[in-house]
Design a protein around this motif. Structure first.
Motif, short mmCIF file in Angstrom:
data_model
loop_
_atom_site.label_atom_id
_atom_site.label_comp_id
_atom_site.label_asym_id
_atom_site.label_seq_id
_atom_site.Cartn_x
_atom_site.Cartn_y
_atom_site.Cartn_z
N ALA A 277 -10.96 -1.94 5.08
CA ALA A 277 -10.98 -3.25 4.45
C ALA A 277 -12.34 -3.52 3.82
O ALA A 277 -12.44 -4.03 2.70
CB ALA A 277 -10.65 -4.34 5.47
N SER A 281 -12.93 -4.18 -0.16
CA SER A 281 -13.60 -5.38 -0.66
C SER A 281 -14.84 -5.03 -1.46
O SER A 281 -15.07 -5.57 -2.55
CB SER A 281 -14.00 -6.28 0.51
OG SER A 281 -12.84 -6.73 1.16
N LEU A 284 -13.81 -3.36 -4.80
CA LEU A 284 -13.19 -4.26 -5.77
C LEU A 284 -14.23 -5.17 -6.42
O LEU A 284 -14.05 -5.60 -7.55
CB LEU A 284 -12.11 -5.11 -5.09
CG LEU A 284 -10.81 -4.39 -4.75
CD1 LEU A 284 -9.82 -5.36 -4.12
CD2 LEU A 284 -10.19 -3.77 -6.00
N THR A 285 -15.28 -5.49 -5.71
CA THR A 285 -16.27 -6.43 -6.25
C THR A 285 -17.45 -5.69 -6.86
O THR A 285 -18.37 -6.31 -7.35
CB THR A 285 -16.79 -7.35 -5.14
OG1 THR A 285 -17.26 -6.54 -4.08
CG2 THR A 285 -15.71 -8.27 -4.64
N ARG B 11 -14.20 -12.90 -6.65
CA ARG B 11 -15.01 -12.01 -5.81
C ARG B 11 -14.85 -12.38 -4.33
O ARG B 11 -14.71 -11.51 -3.48
CB ARG B 11 -16.50 -12.19 -6.16
CG ARG B 11 -16.99 -11.12 -7.07
CD ARG B 11 -18.33 -11.46 -7.65
NE ARG B 11 -18.61 -10.45 -8.64
CZ ARG B 11 -19.35 -9.37 -8.40
NH1 ARG B 11 -19.94 -9.21 -7.24
NH2 ARG B 11 -19.54 -8.47 -9.32
N ARG B 14 -11.70 -11.27 -2.86
CA ARG B 14 -11.64 -9.83 -2.59
C ARG B 14 -12.37 -9.45 -1.31
O ARG B 14 -12.17 -8.36 -0.78
CB ARG B 14 -12.24 -9.07 -3.78
CG ARG B 14 -11.23 -9.06 -4.91
CD ARG B 14 -11.78 -8.49 -6.16
NE ARG B 14 -10.71 -8.42 -7.15
CZ ARG B 14 -10.91 -8.22 -8.43
NH1 ARG B 14 -12.14 -8.09 -8.90
NH2 ARG B 14 -9.91 -8.15 -9.26
N TRP B 15 -13.21 -10.32 -0.82
CA TRP B 15 -13.87 -10.02 0.46
C TRP B 15 -13.02 -10.45 1.65
O TRP B 15 -13.38 -10.21 2.79
CB TRP B 15 -15.25 -10.69 0.53
CG TRP B 15 -16.28 -9.87 -0.17
CD1 TRP B 15 -16.82 -10.10 -1.40
CD2 TRP B 15 -16.89 -8.65 0.31
NE1 TRP B 15 -17.71 -9.11 -1.73
CE2 TRP B 15 -17.77 -8.20 -0.70
CE3 TRP B 15 -16.76 -7.90 1.46
CZ2 TRP B 15 -18.52 -7.05 -0.57
CZ3 TRP B 15 -17.51 -6.75 1.59
CH2 TRP B 15 -18.38 -6.32 0.59
N ILE B 16 -11.91 -11.14 1.34
CA ILE B 16 -11.09 -11.66 2.46
C ILE B 16 -10.61 -10.55 3.41
O ILE B 16 -10.75 -10.69 4.62
CB ILE B 16 -9.90 -12.49 1.91
CG1 ILE B 16 -10.45 -13.84 1.45
CG2 ILE B 16 -8.83 -12.68 2.98
CD1 ILE B 16 -9.43 -14.73 0.81
N PRO B 17 -10.08 -9.43 2.89
CA PRO B 17 -9.63 -8.40 3.84
C PRO B 17 -10.75 -7.92 4.77
O PRO B 17 -10.52 -7.69 5.96
CB PRO B 17 -9.13 -7.27 2.93
CG PRO B 17 -9.50 -7.62 1.56
CD PRO B 17 -9.72 -9.08 1.50
#
Lengths: 290, 413
Positions: A277, A281, A284-285, B11, B14-17
């Protein structure tokens, strides 16, 4: 790296093709991985471990009972134990080192070659690229311990007598049963390394310098093992990804004790989820500039 | 501006997971054990009823995993003892300097025994237990090694994979049967005699139990605690709390399976401590008969096998030995003395009794590093038990504080 042409060629083309999906992407990634001279050098170094052990024991006649790593004193009686001893010797440092190289290189290697951009222009998608990179590392996690046990068994067979194997419990099983157990040990070690691969993949998304990610991954494995040896940190031990690494001995008991296999799998799955995970994350960023 | 905002929130999404995964695992780790412990409510029993229930347990077969934990406050020397080669390393006290390598084989043996003892008293151990009628097996799972004890009607095997040594203990079954029959006959005879004298049948087991509990109540508070779960099974908890304030022991708990009456866990907690200093518990258990192959053992090739036949004396020989022992005790043989009673009793071994079996060489060095120098001797203190070795060679031990031991050593009370 010298293999750059090989490295970016098929992968980019296939990724552009798109239609084949994840499987064909994985296929080309595996092809790239196992066409690299470095991968073969890593596997060759691992294969040297059982060879060195077997030759050394053959020449010197083996240690007295109870000295050296476990199982070493049994090699002269039974070549089967070359593979087991080699796995035992390889687990603390050599195997994590090779996994660190493969997993740490996954994203950072592409970035440092300037190929990551092209991979991402294709409709492959970032998550799919991560998945494919992880699966390729996982395949290497299968190949590495398998190399050790297969080479170990062959060299043990060549240099020593092979026969019924005495297990830790004192029971004796036939060589066929014993070889199945050896395969189970290789599977155990593969599972043990999956969590570490996820950590390596995450570290690899953090940097464009592959050596940094490789070194950090290998160092983490060593640090984790040191912490596992400190009684003051006992509360932390069940949470360390190296905690069950030597638990493969449970497969050498009669009846086989599967508890540590299951515990290990759950622990590694936890590491896979958390660091997978994190890697997703982060990736993706991430601003991909190269 | 707006485009930038959506970019930033994207952004964040996208850090949630990465944030959710550890939280989910954390919640799982907390919730699963809570779920497991929730809502256990067995029919209420008094301590006497619970003991009776446990005594009537008729479990013939089981297999399971036992975990033993010790936090006695002894330093973990497992790393140290492995590397200690000769007898002269690390002697940190006057005990170790007695005689450097005089012991030879005996010293090495006693050092190994001491090592085993210390390894039992520190850290965590896992073992498998198998039981089926008269067959039993204890399998201690060490890292890359194993110790086994096999018990059957034909005798016992002890196998140690690290030492590659097997010990076979056998008894003469016929002699044992004869002894048992004779003992039974004696017991029946005594019982008849007693019943004739009392003019009434002997008390039932329940009455005996009640009496024993009443006697125990003078020193110990016996109660049934809250029902819990051990190895996924609902258990009663029997709690023993010493009334004596001088002892180090805070409470002893025994978990008794609510269905079969088998004890599934036991722990000893020091006074004022939250975590048990010593605990044994099943982490999983099944009451189905294990496979017969589990109990089979033949020493593997290349194993050192030592055979021991345990001598079984006949009843006449026993009588003779008893008489002999009584005759001797009138003479010089020193016997252990007990000071005080109940939970704070102190046992004293006179100097002569210990002298012969005293430690030397490596064992002494290890003992030296475990104990602490005090005025008048050396003290080994753990959270449950304290041992004092006085300078004149006496050994005092008890579940009491060091001061109490020193006091007993000085005053003899």
């Amino acid at each position: 790296m010298s293999s750059r042409e090989v490295h970016d060629g098929p992968l980019v083309l296939d990724a552009r093709g798109g239609g084949g999906g994840t499987l064909s992407l994985l296929g080309s990634e595996l092809l790239t991985l196992f066409r690299r001279r470095r991968t073969w050098a890593l596997l060759g170094a691992l294969a040297l471990i059982p060879i060195l052990i077997a030759v050394a024991v053959r020449l010197s006649g083996g240690p007295p009972t109870g000295r050296g790593p476990a199982f070493l004193d049994q090699i002269t009686n039974n070549g089967f134990f070359v593979g087991v001893t080699a796995i035992l010797v390889a687990i603390p440092l050599f195997l994590p080192l090779t996994i660190g190289v493969v997993a740490g290189d996954a994203i950072a290697g592409e970035a440092s070659h300037g190929t990551l951009r092209y991979l991402l222009i294709a409709p492959a998608g970032r998550i799919r690229l991560l998945l494919v990179k992880y699966l390729a590392a996982a395949v290497f996690c299968v190949a590495a311990p398998l190399t050790v046990v297969v080479v170990g068994t062959l060299i043990g067979w060549a240099l020593f007598p092979i026969g019924p194997v005495t297990l830790l419990s004192g029971a004796t099983v036939g060589i066929g049963d014993a070889l199945l157990r050896l395969l189970a040990i290789a599977a155990y070690v593969t599972v043990s390394l999956l969590g570490m691969s996820a950590i390596g993949l995450f570290l690899s998304t953090l940097t464009t310098v592959p050596v940094g990610a490789m070194a950090a991954t290998a160092i983490l494995a060593v640090v984790s093992q040191i912490m596992d040896a400190l009684p003051q940190l006992e509360w932390l031990h069940p949470w360390l990804f190296t905690h069950y690494w030597l638990g493969f001995g449970d497969l050498m008991r009669e009846p086989v004790v599967w508890d540590s296999f299951a515990d290990n799998a759950v622990l590694q799955a936890g590491y896979l989820v958390v660091f997978g995970a994190l890697a997703v994350s982060r990736f993706l960023t991430k601003d991909v500039l190269s | 501006m707006r485009a930038r905002d959506t970019g930033a929130s994207r952004r964040l999404i996208r850090w949630i997971p990465a944030i959710a995964a550890p939280i989910a695992i954390g919640v799982g780790v907390v919730l699963v054990p809570m779920q497991a412990n929730a809502a256990v409510d067995l029919p209420d029993l008094t301590p006497a009823e619970l003991l009776e229930f446990a005594a009537s347990s008729e479990v013939e077969a089981l297999s399971g995993t036992i975990e033993q934990r010790s936090e006695l406050g002894i330093p973990d020397l497992s790393g140290l003892t492995g590397t200690m080669g000769g007898g002269s390393t690390g002697g940190s006290g006057d005990l170790g300097q007695g005689d450097g390598d005089g012991g030879g084989g005996d010293a090495a043996a006693s050092a190994t025994d001491l090592d085993d003892l210390i390894s039992l008293a520190t850290g965590t151990h896992t073992a498998k237990v198998y039981l089926d009628g008269s067959n039993a097996r204890l399998q201690v799972l060490d890292r890359l090694a194993e110790r086994n004890v096999y018990l059957s009607e034909e005798g016992a095997w002890i196998y140690d994979s690290a030492e590659k040594a097997a010990t076979h203990l056998t008894v003469d079954q016929a002699a044992l049967d004869a002894l048992e029959a004779e003992a039974q006959a004696h017991a029946d005879e005594a019982r008849e005699q007693l019943e004739a004298e009392l003019g009434a049948p002997l008390p039932t087991p329940e009455q005996v139990l009640d009496e024993a509990l009443a006697k125990l109540d003078q020193t110990t508070d016996v109660s049934v605690g809250t029902d819990g779960r051990v190895a996924g099974r609902e258990v009663y908890e029997l709690v023993l709390e010493p009334r004596d304030a001088e002892t180090l022991i805070g409470e002893i708990t025994v978990a008794i399976d609510g269905d079969t009456g088998v004890a599934l866990a036991a722990s000893v907690t020091a006074r004022g401590a939250d975590e048990p200093a010593f605990s044994v518990e099943f982490t999983d258990v099944s009451f189905e008969a294990p496979d017969a192959s589990v109990f089979a053992f033949t020493p593997p090739e290349g194993t050192e096998v030592s055979e021991h036949v345990v001598p079984i004396p006949t009843a006449a020989e026993l009588e003779q030995r008893k008489a002999q022992a009584e005759a001797e005790s009138g003479g010089e043989t020193p016997r252990p003395v007990v000071h005080g009673d109940g939970w704070s009793a102190v046992v004293e071994l006179p100097a002569a009794a210990v002298g012969a079996a005293g430690f030397d060489g490596e064992a002494a060095a290890m003992l030296g590093s475990l104990t602490e120098r005090v005025d008048g001797g050396r003290i080994l203190s753990t959270s449950l038990v304290t041992v004092l070795i006085t300078d004149d060679g006496r050994v005092l031990a008890g579940a009491v504080t060091a001061d109490r031991l020193l006091d007993a050593a000085a005053t003899g009370r």
